[in-house]
Design a protein around this motif. Sequence first.
Motif, PDB file in Angstrom:
ATOM      1  N   ARG A 137       1.128  -1.088  -0.067  1.00  0.00           N
ATOM      2  CA  ARG A 137      -0.083   0.084  -0.061  1.00  0.00           C
ATOM      3  C   ARG A 137       0.872   1.239  -0.072  1.00  0.00           C
ATOM      4  N   ARG A 138       0.543   2.345  -0.764  1.00  0.00           N
ATOM      5  CA  ARG A 138       1.786   3.636  -0.951  1.00  0.00           C
ATOM      6  C   ARG A 138       2.374   3.480  -1.241  1.00  0.00           C
ATOM      7  N   PRO A 139       2.191   2.814  -2.446  1.00  0.00           N
ATOM      8  CA  PRO A 139       1.326   3.037  -3.743  1.00  0.00           C
ATOM      9  C   PRO A 139       0.750   1.464  -3.618  1.00  0.00           C
ATOM     10  N   TRP A 140      -0.315   0.622  -3.632  1.00  0.00           N
ATOM     11  CA  TRP A 140      -0.712  -0.234  -4.303  1.00  0.00           C
ATOM     12  C   TRP A 140      -0.349  -0.991  -5.079  1.00  0.00           C
ATOM     13  N   ARG A 171       1.706  -2.167 -10.043  1.00  0.00           N
ATOM     14  CA  ARG A 171       0.889  -1.074  -9.256  1.00  0.00           C
ATOM     15  C   ARG A 171      -0.579  -0.950 -10.069  1.00  0.00           C
ATOM     16  N   VAL A 172      -1.470  -0.650  -9.374  1.00  0.00           N
ATOM     17  CA  VAL A 172      -2.519  -0.572  -9.700  1.00  0.00           C
ATOM     18  C   VAL A 172      -3.677   0.857  -8.590  1.00  0.00           C
ATOM     19  N   PRO A 173      -4.233   1.790  -9.300  1.00  0.00           N
ATOM     20  CA  PRO A 173      -4.631   2.420  -8.557  1.00  0.00           C
ATOM     21  C   PRO A 173      -6.150   1.942  -7.811  1.00  0.00           C
ATOM     22  N   LEU A 174      -5.962   2.866  -6.400  1.00  0.00           N
ATOM     23  CA  LEU A 174      -6.901   1.967  -5.516  1.00  0.00           C
ATOM     24  C   LEU A 174      -8.418   1.424  -6.669  1.00  0.00           C
ATOM     25  N   ASP A 175      -9.213   2.811  -7.450  1.00  0.00           N
ATOM     26  CA  ASP A 175      -9.750   2.929  -8.425  1.00  0.00           C
ATOM     27  C   ASP A 175      -9.955   1.482  -9.004  1.00  0.00           C
ATOM     28  N   GLU A 176      -8.805   1.578  -9.312  1.00  0.00           N
ATOM     29  CA  GLU A 176      -9.135   0.841 -10.538  1.00  0.00           C
ATOM     30  C   GLU A 176      -8.783  -1.108 -10.249  1.00  0.00           C
ATOM     31  N   ARG A 178     -10.995  -1.686  -7.257  1.00  0.00           N
ATOM     32  CA  ARG A 178     -12.486  -1.892  -6.953  1.00  0.00           C
ATOM     33  C   ARG A 178     -12.631  -1.666  -8.386  1.00  0.00           C
ATOM     34  N   ALA A 202     -10.740   1.300   2.453  1.00  0.00           N
ATOM     35  CA  ALA A 202     -10.155   0.730   1.074  1.00  0.00           C
ATOM     36  C   ALA A 202     -11.062  -0.203   0.215  1.00  0.00           C
TER      37      ALA A 202
END
Length: 239
Positions: A137-140, A171-176, A178, A202
């Motif tokens: 996490r940070r980054p995911w 690395r994958v953004p959290l919104d992606e 979800r 999250a």
Amino acid sequence: MRVVSLVPSLTEAVAVSVPGVLVGATDWCSHPPGLDVTRVGGTKNPAMDRILALAPDLVIANEEENRAPDLDALRAAGPEVLVTEVRTVPQAFRELERVLNVCGATARPGWLDEAEAAWTRLPEPSSATTAVVPIWRRPWMVLGRDTFAGDVLARLGVHHLYATHPERYPRVPLDELRAAAPELVVLPDEPYRFTADDGPEAFPGLPCALVSGRHLTWYGPSLAEAPRVLAEALRAAHR
């Protein structure tokens, strides 16, 4: 035989199977508890001077956990370096047997037989649960293609949604994450120490399985109980 291990899984396997040969291990080698050897830094930043001062006959490493330049430098300094590759459960058994034989084991240890039996008798999953499996996490960051942990989960009926990603740990953004619409989120407690609070924060509304990183990612004596421990954690997430 004097052995330095740069891999926590292999440290545990050698320590319990060939007592007395280990003289050095990383700061992250936490098993078996009470292991009394010289600590030689991290898996990614081993202290070369400390390793060489131990005059090892053999350094055991892994192609994923350790950096090639460090291993090349060790070879150039004299010790033999054995590099393992473990990306599936069957491969783990083969590599463990190879390492233990090189370290002087005179017989196949009982825990290795128990571990192989535990995984062999697992029934074929009747269906698959889709999941994302963050490892940082940070980054995911999540499990991607061709990973040992991914194979472990697949054998327990969990298909992670980034299994065909070009990268092994993308690395994958959290919104992606979800938006990928997983049925389950699997959160190990290592390498990032996810806690029970991370999932609801999250991934609101999604079942989250908090699992033992040692049972998900280590390939050593923990393999014997891993199918049971992980299956229990996965079931608990759906209650």
